[in-house]
Design a protein around this motif. Structure first.
Motif, PDB file in Angstrom:
ATOM      1  N   GLN A 148       0.819  -1.224   0.000  1.00  0.00           N
ATOM      2  CA  GLN A 148       0.000   0.000   0.000  1.00  0.00           C
ATOM      3  C   GLN A 148       0.850   1.270   0.000  1.00  0.00           C
ATOM      4  O   GLN A 148       0.321   2.372  -0.043  1.00  0.00           O
ATOM      5  CB  GLN A 148      -0.903   0.006   1.243  1.00  0.00           C
ATOM      6  N   SER A 183     -12.025  -6.796   0.374  1.00  0.00           N
ATOM      7  CA  SER A 183     -12.584  -6.342   1.648  1.00  0.00           C
ATOM      8  C   SER A 183     -11.609  -5.425   2.379  1.00  0.00           C
ATOM      9  O   SER A 183     -10.394  -5.629   2.316  1.00  0.00           O
ATOM     10  CB  SER A 183     -12.914  -7.551   2.526  1.00  0.00           C
ATOM     11  N   SER A 184     -12.146  -4.402   3.074  1.00  0.00           N
ATOM     12  CA  SER A 184     -11.254  -3.516   3.828  1.00  0.00           C
ATOM     13  C   SER A 184     -11.430  -3.691   5.330  1.00  0.00           C
ATOM     14  O   SER A 184     -10.823  -2.970   6.124  1.00  0.00           O
ATOM     15  CB  SER A 184     -11.504  -2.055   3.434  1.00  0.00           C
ATOM     16  N   ASP A 185     -12.279  -4.636   5.744  1.00  0.00           N
ATOM     17  CA  ASP A 185     -12.417  -4.845   7.191  1.00  0.00           C
ATOM     18  C   ASP A 185     -12.257  -6.292   7.629  1.00  0.00           C
ATOM     19  O   ASP A 185     -12.342  -6.617   8.810  1.00  0.00           O
ATOM     20  CB  ASP A 185     -13.753  -4.272   7.702  1.00  0.00           C
TER      21      ASP A 185
END
Ligand code: AMP
Ligand code: GLY
Length: 423
Positions: free
Chosen positions: A21, A357-359
């Motif tokens: 990232q 997914s970010s969670d």
């Protein structure tokens, strides 16, 4: 900048994921990596202990930074090999990694510099160890000096068990040469907390906290494992305790290592016991924790690559480190029978539920690609991490997410984060 990460577990998957990232990150390679890491980096078939081959690879490909995730290569001196060849590397030298590589070295360091830890004695022959035990208070803790995959620690409840432990470690050589020297130490009680810290040789900056669950079975029963699950942050580590740790443990440890001519650059993992007489050191590790990393990095707001660079360039005091005001829980999905014996090679279903997914995240530990599908390839197979606004929500999310994955002989603990209810 192109990056090489050395290692093959869930910790390295989380490190590669976080580095990917970074706006400064170019191509990422991982040696040897695993099937999950292969989805976000190029896996290279070189073993973590093949230092010269790894250095040749980094030089050939023009890799700008090598990050070493695992303990064995660090203790074995991989950083020294890279540095001698003028290659940029993140991780302590072999001399500094002794803080994990030899428990006797770590204990003597703490004694010399008055860093709080359990009382102890060191032995190189079984007879003196056995005669010391005759008048020692039980329970008592016996530790093989050298690295033993986190399994070289035995807790004896009475004299009989303690004698048996001396026999296993020093005479039967259950942990091999790691047991040539034995540390016998006072049994401490309290909450355990893991604190991973960035270090630049002089300065030390702790990350948020985590707690591991080392035993195989619910209720902290069964054998010690590499770690069955984690949660972050620890609700027991107050600001006041953090301040005490900084002044009595973190800063003095950095100063002690520098004074010994072994300045520590890399990640220092401080395993703490919060006793009623204040925080004390259980152990030091010379690298990120596994599976602590799988709950700490998903909560980190700051850029990991920037922090690694600051450590190497000795300007840690100039960068900021921030975490989200949330919580994370990681449940390890293992193969039934781990850590003793287990079958592998079973196809894993449900991984697609985590894509994008970010969670919730799935970090691979023991997986490989076989005939186009991802199969189990180790004792610890996957780490399922979920975020939540607080620990309870994160725990509920992590257990819900764990149900999205299926494979034959899937095993997990059902009480990861139970301590949250006692906070
Ligand atoms: P270590 O590898 O030294 O962290 O030890 C593994 C585990 O054994 C720790 O996480 C603790 O749960 C336990 N342990 C180690 N040393 C002690 C001690 N002095 N008192 C109580 N428990 C300990
Ligand atoms: N989770 C403990 C370790 O990484 O050693």
């Amino acid at each position: 900048m192109d990056i090489l990460v050395v290692g093959s577990g869930g910790r390295e998957h989380a490190i590669v994921w976080k580095l990917s990232q970074s706006p400064e990150a170019g191509k990422i390679y991982c040696a040897p990596g695993n099937a999950g890491i292969a989805g976000i980096a190029e896996c290279v078939n070189i073993g973590a202990m093949e230092f010269e081959k790894l250095a040749d690879f980094a030089a050939e490909k023009g890799v700008g930074l090598t990050v070493v995730g695992m303990d064995d290569p660090l203790i074995g001196g991989i950083t020294d090999v890279f540095q001698e060849r003028g290659l940029r590397v993140f991780g302590p030298t072999g001399a500094a990694a002794a803080i994990e590589g030899s428990k006797a070295f770590a204990k003597d360091l703490m004694k010399k510099y008055a860093i709080p830890t359990a009382e102890y004695e060191t032995f190189t022959d079984a007879e003196s160890a056995l005669s010391y035990l005759e008048s020692a208070r039980m329970p008592i803790v016996l530790k093989a000096d050298g690295p033993a995959l986190g399994k070289g620690v035995l807790i004896a409840n009475d004299l009989g068990e303690a004698r048996e432990a001396v026999k296993e470690i020093m005479q039967d050589k259950k942990f091999g040469d790691a047991g040539n020297t034995l540390v016998i130490e006072e049994f401490m009680t309290g909450r355990e907390v893991s604190v991973l810290c960035f270090c630049d040789g002089t300065d030390i900056v702790p990350m948020t906290t985590a707690q591991d669950h080392k035993r195989a079975l619910d209720g902290d029963k069964g054998l010690n494992t590499g770690g069955m699950g984690t949660f972050s942050p620890s609700p027991f580590y107050t600001d006041e305790i953090a301040e005490v740790c900084m002044e009595t443990i973190y800063k003095p440890t950095m100063a002690a290592m520098a004074a010994e001519g072994r300045p520590f650059t890399g990640i220092l993992f401080v395993g703490l016991m919060l006793t009623k007489n204040g925080p004390k050191v259980l152990e030091y590790n010379c690298r990120f924790g596994d599976p602590e990393t799988q709950v700490v990095l998903p909560r980190m707001k700051s850029d990991l690559l920037t922090l690694f660079e600051a450590c190497i360039d000795k300007r840690l005091s100039e960068v900021s480190l921030e975490f989200e005001d949330n919580a994370a829980v990681c449940v390890v999905l293992a193969s039934e029978g781990y850590p003793v014996s287990y079958k592998k090679g079973f196809p894993i279903k449900g991984l697609e539920n985590f894509e994008g997914s970010s969670d919730k995240f799935v970090f691979h530990a023991g997986t490989k690609l076989a005939d186009g599908s991802i199969v189990t390839n180790g004792g610890r197979v996957l780490g399922v991490t979920a975020l939540g606004k607080d620990l309870k929500e994160a725990r509920a999310n992590a257990y819900k997410a764990s149900e999205l994955i299926d494979f034959d002989n899937k095993y997990m603990r059902h009480d990861i984060g139970k301590a949250i209810d006692e906070a």
